[in-house]
Scaffold this active site. Structure first.
Site, PDB file in Angstrom:
ATOM      1  N   ARG A   1      -7.615  -0.148  -6.591  1.00  0.00           N
ATOM      2  CA  ARG A   1      -7.878   1.005  -5.627  1.00  0.00           C
ATOM      3  C   ARG A   1      -7.951   2.107  -6.530  1.00  0.00           C
ATOM      4  O   ARG A   1      -7.196   2.472  -7.080  1.00  0.00           O
ATOM      5  CB  ARG A   1      -6.750   1.090  -4.710  1.00  0.00           C
TER       6      ARG A   1
ATOM      7  N   ASN B   1      -5.049  12.726   1.067  1.00  0.00           N
ATOM      8  CA  ASN B   1      -4.220  11.775   1.740  1.00  0.00           C
ATOM      9  C   ASN B   1      -5.095  11.116   2.589  1.00  0.00           C
ATOM     10  O   ASN B   1      -6.359  11.278   2.620  1.00  0.00           O
ATOM     11  CB  ASN B   1      -3.167  12.551   2.333  1.00  0.00           C
ATOM     12  N   LYS B   2      -4.518  10.339   3.315  1.00  0.00           N
ATOM     13  CA  LYS B   2      -5.189   9.410   4.194  1.00  0.00           C
ATOM     14  C   LYS B   2      -6.323  10.053   5.352  1.00  0.00           C
ATOM     15  O   LYS B   2      -6.042  11.095   5.569  1.00  0.00           O
ATOM     16  CB  LYS B   2      -4.391   8.470   5.284  1.00  0.00           C
TER      17      LYS B   2
ATOM     18  N   ARG C   1       0.691  -1.066   0.135  1.00  0.00           N
ATOM     19  CA  ARG C   1       0.013  -0.012  -0.053  1.00  0.00           C
ATOM     20  C   ARG C   1       0.954   1.100   0.156  1.00  0.00           C
ATOM     21  O   ARG C   1       2.000   1.167   0.006  1.00  0.00           O
ATOM     22  CB  ARG C   1      -1.132   0.170   1.189  1.00  0.00           C
ATOM     23  N   GLY C   2       0.376   2.533  -0.028  1.00  0.00           N
ATOM     24  CA  GLY C   2       0.992   3.604  -0.383  1.00  0.00           C
ATOM     25  C   GLY C   2       0.997   3.966  -1.834  1.00  0.00           C
ATOM     26  O   GLY C   2       1.625   2.929  -2.667  1.00  0.00           O
ATOM     27  N   ALA C   3       0.764   5.227  -1.964  1.00  0.00           N
ATOM     28  CA  ALA C   3       0.718   5.488  -3.366  1.00  0.00           C
ATOM     29  C   ALA C   3       1.939   4.881  -4.386  1.00  0.00           C
ATOM     30  O   ALA C   3       1.825   4.397  -5.425  1.00  0.00           O
ATOM     31  CB  ALA C   3       0.468   6.967  -3.558  1.00  0.00           C
TER      32      ALA C   3
ATOM     33  N   GLN D   1      -2.158   2.430   9.926  1.00  0.00           N
ATOM     34  CA  GLN D   1      -0.746   2.577   9.359  1.00  0.00           C
ATOM     35  C   GLN D   1       0.244   3.278  10.220  1.00  0.00           C
ATOM     36  O   GLN D   1       1.606   2.996  10.012  1.00  0.00           O
ATOM     37  CB  GLN D   1      -0.927   3.168   7.999  1.00  0.00           C
TER      38      GLN D   1
ATOM     39  N   ASP E   1      -1.760  10.769  -1.844  1.00  0.00           N
ATOM     40  CA  ASP E   1      -2.206   9.835  -2.821  1.00  0.00           C
ATOM     41  C   ASP E   1      -2.523  10.355  -4.214  1.00  0.00           C
ATOM     42  O   ASP E   1      -2.471   9.804  -5.170  1.00  0.00           O
ATOM     43  CB  ASP E   1      -3.316   9.120  -2.255  1.00  0.00           C
TER      44      ASP E   1
HETATM   45  O1  MRU Z   1      -4.493   3.009   2.486  1.00  0.00           O
HETATM   46  P1  MRU Z   1      -2.982   3.498   2.259  1.00  0.00           P
HETATM   47  O2  MRU Z   1      -2.156   2.845   3.555  1.00  0.00           O
HETATM   48  O3  MRU Z   1      -2.537   3.119   0.874  1.00  0.00           O
HETATM   49  O4  MRU Z   1      -2.748   5.043   2.357  1.00  0.00           O
HETATM   50  C1  MRU Z   1      -1.534   5.543   2.205  1.00  0.00           C
HETATM   51  C2  MRU Z   1      -1.273   6.986   2.370  1.00  0.00           C
HETATM   52  O5  MRU Z   1      -2.188   7.644   2.615  1.00  0.00           O
HETATM   53  C3  MRU Z   1       0.004   7.680   2.474  1.00  0.00           C
HETATM   54  O6  MRU Z   1       0.068   8.712   3.208  1.00  0.00           O
HETATM   55  C4  MRU Z   1       0.180   7.842   0.822  1.00  0.00           C
HETATM   56  O7  MRU Z   1      -0.144   6.890  -0.132  1.00  0.00           O
HETATM   57  C5  MRU Z   1       1.441   8.670   0.682  1.00  0.00           C
HETATM   58  S1  MRU Z   1       2.746   7.553   0.632  1.00  0.00           S
HETATM   59  C6  MRU Z   1       4.360   7.922   0.179  1.00  0.00           C
END
Ligand code: MRU
Length: 363
Positions: free
Chosen positions: A90, A253-254, A53-55, A202, A243
């Protein structure tokens, strides 16, 4: 970055030269387990189930997913169906679309027999580019931390971060964390307030784990604590990831990031975002209206998983039976609340002009 003193990336080619290995992030922090992906279906599952996960890491995994797909079926229809399958995993992180469009545009003109090798080469390059981008972000963000340290007469710089925008969310270094790791490695005293980040935790599970393995001082806090800390001068700087950021500087973002930005604004705390260029959606102007917000299974809200005293991993329910739950996974922080976007080319103001000045090739 380091795990038990050994340098790791989050995704790499296995010794067989074709299958792909990942760290299963659903097992952290209590188990460090790696998984082998051999098919596009497994790559899609890894993204959708958040094993990765993470963009940026979602984008990198999609790149390798396309490579695995080309081993299975490199015809035009194989290319199309792999693209669609991965794209459906996603909706919010635009790095997924960026990586898939990039792969498709390079593979489509090739003959089917040449596609698999080209796909592996490009996926590997995407990973290396991500590491270089994050190093760049780290260098520019380091300047912000140095400046904060000088303002404080050399005292510890307290940084608040949300979710995991660390190396686990990228191929290496992280976006929000790259400046922090560089500051720590340079001997600047830093301490990180780690937002727990319900519902998937996370922050508590991933950011705390990776900071701990690198020896960075940190404290996990419940999601609602940040405003209080800011009111009491206990946060010098917020740095989060993103993201998807619009061409006008709105930051998705999250979920919960927006509330932190509001609190930072109210308390005069600088709020920065680590922004790799593949996370900019140049087609969008209004983040709140236009960015698709993922809604995930309500069980992520109604249940929590953790380790029991005798070492078992257990999931418990925390809501009354029958109570409906909603699980919005992301929110949008309007550009006006963002002090700056830390990109690999420098720090931009969160605005169309700011981003265009650093990326003039994007029209
Ligand atoms: O749902 P996730 O864990 O994929 O969400 C991740 C985030 O929101 C991160 O902050 C974002 O992807 C930036 S990662 C460098």
């Amino acid at each position: 970055m380091l795990v038990d003193g050994v340098a790791h990336r989050t995704i790499w080619l296995a010794p067989d030269g074709w299958s792909v290995e990942i760290i299963d992030q659903t097992r952290l922090p209590h188990g460090f387990v790696t998984l082998r992906l051999e098919t596009v279906a497994q790559a899609a599952h890894a993204i959708a189930s958040m094993q990765v996960r993470g963009a940026p890491l979602i984008g990198a995994t999609a790149g390798y997913g396309m490579a695995l797909a080309m081993r299975e079926d490199s015809t035009d229809s194989g290319l199309r169906s792999a693209y669609e399958r991965l794209m459906a995993t996603r909706p919010t992180a635009v790095n997924l679309r960026w990586a898939l469009d990039d792969m498709k545009s390079r593979l489509s003109p090739l003959s089917p027999g040449d596609r698999a090798a080209a796909a592996y080469a490009r996926a590997t390059q995407i990973c290396d580019e991500d590491v270089a981008i994050n190093r760049g972000i780290g260098g520019y963000g380091l300047g912000l931390i140095q400046a904060a340290q000088q303002r404080k007469g050399g005292e510890t710089v307290n940084i608040l971060t949300h979710c995991n925008a660390g190396w686990l969310a990228t191929v290496d270094w992280g976006t929000a964390t790259a400046p922090i790791y560089m500051a720590h490695d340079a001997g600047i005293p830093v301490h990180v307030w780690v937002d727990e980040t319900r519902p998937r935790n996370q922050g508590a599970s991933l950011t705390a784990w990776e900071l701990g393995h690198h020896g960075v001082p940190h404290t996990v806090i419940a999601d609602n604590v940040g405003g209080h800390l800011m009111q009491h001068g206990m946060v010098d700087l917020c740095i989060t990831g993103t993201d998807r950021t619009t061409a006008t500087g709105d930051v998705c973002n999250k979920i919960g990031t927006y509330l932190k930005a509001l609190a930072a604004h109210d308390n005069g705390v600088p709020f920065y975002v680590g922004l790799p260029s593949p996370t900019i959606d140049w087609t969008l102007q209004d983040g709140v209206a236009q960015i698709p917000i993922e809604q995930r299974d309500g069980a992520e809200v109604s249940q929590m998983t953790g380790r029991t005293a005798d070492g078992r991993i257990e999931t418990v329910t925390i809501t009354p039976d029958g109570s409906p739950v909603a699980n919005y996974a992301f929110d949008v922080t309007p550009a006006r609340l963002v002090s700056g976007l830390i990109t690999e080319r420098g720090i931009a103001s969160a605005s169309h002009d700011g981003l265009k000045a650093l990326f003039p090739e994007q029209e």
